[in-house]
Design a protein around this motif. Structure first.
Motif, PDB file in Angstrom:
ATOM      1  N   ALA A 176       0.876  -1.178   0.000  1.00 31.42           N
ATOM      2  CA  ALA A 176       0.000   0.000   0.000  1.00 31.42           C
ATOM      3  C   ALA A 176       0.912   1.226   0.000  1.00 31.42           C
ATOM      4  O   ALA A 176       1.755   1.368   0.887  1.00 31.42           O
ATOM      5  CB  ALA A 176      -0.905   0.001   1.224  1.00 31.42           C
ATOM      6  N   PRO A 177       0.789   2.098  -0.995  1.00 34.86           N
ATOM      7  CA  PRO A 177       1.665   3.274  -1.063  1.00 34.86           C
ATOM      8  C   PRO A 177       1.493   4.172   0.160  1.00 34.86           C
ATOM      9  O   PRO A 177       0.384   4.407   0.616  1.00 34.86           O
ATOM     10  CB  PRO A 177       1.217   3.993  -2.331  1.00 34.86           C
ATOM     11  CG  PRO A 177       0.198   3.138  -2.988  1.00 34.86           C
ATOM     12  CD  PRO A 177      -0.181   2.047  -2.056  1.00 34.86           C
ATOM     13  N   ALA A 178       2.609   4.666   0.680  1.00 40.54           N
ATOM     14  CA  ALA A 178       2.571   5.557   1.842  1.00 40.54           C
ATOM     15  C   ALA A 178       1.767   6.825   1.539  1.00 40.54           C
ATOM     16  O   ALA A 178       1.109   7.365   2.422  1.00 40.54           O
ATOM     17  CB  ALA A 178       3.986   5.927   2.270  1.00 40.54           C
ATOM     18  N   ALA A 179       1.796   7.271   0.286  1.00 46.14           N
ATOM     19  CA  ALA A 179       1.069   8.478  -0.102  1.00 46.14           C
ATOM     20  C   ALA A 179      -0.443   8.271  -0.111  1.00 46.14           C
ATOM     21  O   ALA A 179      -1.204   9.233  -0.037  1.00 46.14           O
ATOM     22  CB  ALA A 179       1.537   8.950  -1.475  1.00 46.14           C
ATOM     23  N   ASP A 180      -0.887   7.016  -0.195  1.00 44.68           N
ATOM     24  CA  ASP A 180      -2.321   6.718  -0.227  1.00 44.68           C
ATOM     25  C   ASP A 180      -2.582   5.399   0.497  1.00 44.68           C
ATOM     26  O   ASP A 180      -2.935   4.401  -0.112  1.00 44.68           O
ATOM     27  CB  ASP A 180      -2.805   6.642  -1.679  1.00 44.68           C
ATOM     28  CG  ASP A 180      -4.311   6.569  -1.787  1.00 44.68           C
ATOM     29  OD1 ASP A 180      -5.015   6.726  -0.759  1.00 44.68           O
ATOM     30  OD2 ASP A 180      -4.801   6.338  -2.910  1.00 44.68           O
ATOM     31  N   PRO A 181      -2.410   5.384   1.831  1.00 43.46           N
ATOM     32  CA  PRO A 181      -2.538   4.134   2.578  1.00 43.46           C
ATOM     33  C   PRO A 181      -3.934   3.525   2.566  1.00 43.46           C
ATOM     34  O   PRO A 181      -4.093   2.348   2.869  1.00 43.46           O
ATOM     35  CB  PRO A 181      -2.108   4.516   3.998  1.00 43.46           C
ATOM     36  CG  PRO A 181      -2.262   5.992   4.075  1.00 43.46           C
ATOM     37  CD  PRO A 181      -2.080   6.511   2.679  1.00 43.46           C
ATOM     38  N   SER A 182      -4.938   4.299   2.183  1.00 41.30           N
ATOM     39  CA  SER A 182      -6.297   3.755   2.141  1.00 41.30           C
ATOM     40  C   SER A 182      -6.620   3.095   0.794  1.00 41.30           C
ATOM     41  O   SER A 182      -7.683   2.511   0.638  1.00 41.30           O
ATOM     42  CB  SER A 182      -7.320   4.848   2.445  1.00 41.30           C
ATOM     43  OG  SER A 182      -7.246   5.860   1.461  1.00 41.30           O
ATOM     44  N   SER A 183      -5.699   3.181  -0.161  1.00 41.12           N
ATOM     45  CA  SER A 183      -5.936   2.549  -1.457  1.00 41.12           C
ATOM     46  C   SER A 183      -5.819   1.030  -1.316  1.00 41.12           C
ATOM     47  O   SER A 183      -5.145   0.535  -0.417  1.00 41.12           O
ATOM     48  CB  SER A 183      -4.942   3.055  -2.505  1.00 41.12           C
ATOM     49  OG  SER A 183      -3.652   2.593  -2.207  1.00 41.12           O
ATOM     50  N   PRO A 184      -6.478   0.286  -2.212  1.00 40.65           N
ATOM     51  CA  PRO A 184      -6.357  -1.172  -2.141  1.00 40.65           C
ATOM     52  C   PRO A 184      -4.897  -1.577  -2.328  1.00 40.65           C
ATOM     53  O   PRO A 184      -4.159  -0.936  -3.083  1.00 40.65           O
ATOM     54  CB  PRO A 184      -7.195  -1.667  -3.322  1.00 40.65           C
ATOM     55  CG  PRO A 184      -8.069  -0.533  -3.691  1.00 40.65           C
ATOM     56  CD  PRO A 184      -7.349   0.716  -3.288  1.00 40.65           C
TER      57      PRO A 184
END
Length: 142
Positions: free
Chosen positions: A117-125
């Motif tokens: 999960a990318p640190a810039a968008d931790p809520s992304s799948p």
């Protein structure tokens, strides 16, 4: 020939090709015995891999390069035909991949399944990857 019969023949042929590709995936020194799986099995049909955290071995064709790894895909005709699973994944090397890993190259990969999960968008799948210092062996042209 009926559509169903053609699909059954194609599935059998795909299974034989996939079995042959997985047979090319050797045990890699430095890794415990990895479970040989097809890319679509590693990906699974849900948002997370059923093999998350497991040591796996697979084969595929390099389709792209990044500064920290390569994308691989199941060779043409060897997929499972399901819209629920993916036939591609990213192999995270952590640094520039070897220059021999160019698009079209058939490779065997051994490593651990990671859900990134990318640190810039931790809520992304999460994105399913193979990492943990993967071993990549060139097997030929795809």
């Amino acid at each position: 020939m009926a559509l169903r019969e053609r699909r059954v023949r194609r599935a059998r042929a795909s299974g034989l090709l996939l079995a042959a590709l997985l047979a090319l995936t050797p045990h890699t020194p430095g890794h415990a015995q990895a479970r040989a799986l097809a890319i679509h099995e590693i990906q699974g049909a849900r948002s997370r891999s059923p093999y998350e955290g497991s040591l796996v071995a697979t084969s595929g064709v390099v389709t792209g390069r990044k500064a920290n790894g390569v994308f691989i895909q199941t060779p043409e005709g060897a997929g499972d035909g399901s819209a629920s699973t993916s036939e591609g994944l990213f192999v995270f090397t952590g640094s520039a991949p070897a220059p021999t890993l160019t698009p079209g190259t058939l490779v065997s990969v051994t490593g651990r399944v990671i859900e990134f999960a990318p640190a810039a968008d931790p809520s992304s799948p999460p994105l399913t990857e193979i990492g943990d210092s993967p071993s990549i062996s060139v097997r030929g042209a795809g």
